[in-house]
Design an enzyme around this catalytic site. Structure first.
Site, PDB file in Angstrom:
ATOM      1  N   SER A   1      39.137  38.362  46.238  1.00 66.41           N
ATOM      2  CA  SER A   1      39.158  37.336  45.199  1.00 66.41           C
ATOM      3  C   SER A   1      39.991  37.811  44.018  1.00 66.41           C
ATOM      4  O   SER A   1      40.131  39.013  43.777  1.00 66.41           O
ATOM      5  CB  SER A   1      37.730  37.035  44.750  1.00 66.41           C
TER       6      SER A   1
ATOM      7  N   TYR B   1      29.255  40.070  41.695  1.00 57.35           N
ATOM      8  CA  TYR B   1      30.355  39.656  42.574  1.00 57.35           C
ATOM      9  C   TYR B   1      31.671  40.292  42.130  1.00 57.35           C
ATOM     10  O   TYR B   1      32.401  40.883  42.931  1.00 57.35           O
ATOM     11  CB  TYR B   1      30.464  38.136  42.564  1.00 57.35           C
TER      12      TYR B   1
END
Length: 303
Positions: free
Chosen positions: A178, A191
């Protein structure tokens, strides 16, 4: 006879479009030829991105090893890929149960993956677990689970297939990461931390294995827009811009990255790119804008 000036621009546009089309066709053909007979492992083949990648690699004649936590979904994907496929140019995929949240099973999984064909040519690490929550509400157990799936799992599997790649002096390890591995935003503490960790691991790995002819690539993308395509065009909603990428586009970029042996790819729209540059060159301004956004969201929830 000279062409009228008014016709020059349209003709240039048509010629440029033709060249671009031919270029894409050549790249697509090269992408298929690059993976023919190659052993390709996809760590989360049952996800939207993973299944799209599996379709591309299977058509290209790769020897697929499909991994995932659901055996039923993997069998369904297997049936989809092999149904109507030409056995003269494709290979039936092999299936391996893989759950990064169960790190105790990783030694067996690594052995099973390597024993499928005796080696791995291309490893695509696309497994991920997402979480959005205020930091004080996230338990240590959940922190560890996210780190297992997003960091310890991919790094352990990469280290497991690395010795064979080093002995053969060839291989390609690709991390689908990501953009939050490079840019941290609020309410994504665990995350983003896991994505930063795995990004750093693969950056270090790239330098360490370059002398063995092993390519390490990372693709940093914005959130995946997994909404299924609609047969009727949806009306655009004002004030709700979409900056995600669809699974098909991300899968195409993965195939291009493998064929071109790119080391780093940023797949993002202009606004996330600007945020990344602001974080790098104007950190104080970036922090102020992000903090103001958190305050505004908190006030909105109270109203």
């Amino acid at each position: 006879m000279a062409l009228p000036t008014v016709m020059v621009l349209p003709m240039l546009i048509v010629v440029a479009a033709g060249i671009y089309y031919i270029y894409n066709e050549i790249i697509q053909y090269m992408s298929k030829s690059m993976v023919k007979n190659k052993v390709v492992v996809i760590t989360d083949a049952v996800s939207g991105v993973g299944s799209e990648c599996a379709r591309h690699f299977h058509k290209g004649g790769a020897r697929l090893i499909l991994c995932g936590a659901s055996w039923d979904k993997m069998e369904s994907l297997y049936d989809t890929l092999t149904s109507g496929a030409d056995p003269r140019v494709t290979f039936p995929p092999k299936l391996v149960l893989l759950d990064f949240s169960d790190m105790d099973s990783m030694p067996e999984v690594v052995n099973e993956v390597v024993e499928c064909y005796g080696c791995v040519d291309i490893l695509v690490c696309n497994s991920s677990m997402k979480l959005k929550a205020p930091v004080h509400t996230v338990s240590l157990e959940l922190d560890r689970n996210i780190m297992d799936i997003n960091y310890f799992g991919p790094s352990t599997l990469a280290k497991g297939v690395l010795p064979a790649m080093m002995s053969r002096r060839s291989g390609h390890i690709l991390l689908v990461n990501s953009i939050q591995g490079r840019l941290a935003i609020p309410f994504r503490t665990s995350y983003s931390a896991s994505k930063h960790a795995v990004q750093a691991f693969f950056d270090c790995l790239r330098a360490e294995v370059e002398e063995y002819g092993i390519i390490v690539s990372t693709i940093s993308h914005t959130f995946i827009n997994a909404a299924p395509p609609s047969t009727t065009p949806a009306k655009p909603q004002k004030g709700l811009p979409t900056f995600g990428v669809c699974p098909a586009d991300l899968a195409n970029e993965i195939v291009r990255t493998v064929s071109r042996k790119k080391k780093e790819v940023l797949l993002a729209h202009p606004i996330p790119r600007v945020a990344l540059y602001l974080r790098s060159f104007f950190p104080s301004f970036f922090f102020a804008v992000v903090a103001a956004g958190v305050k505004d969201s908190a006030m909105a929830e109270q109203m």
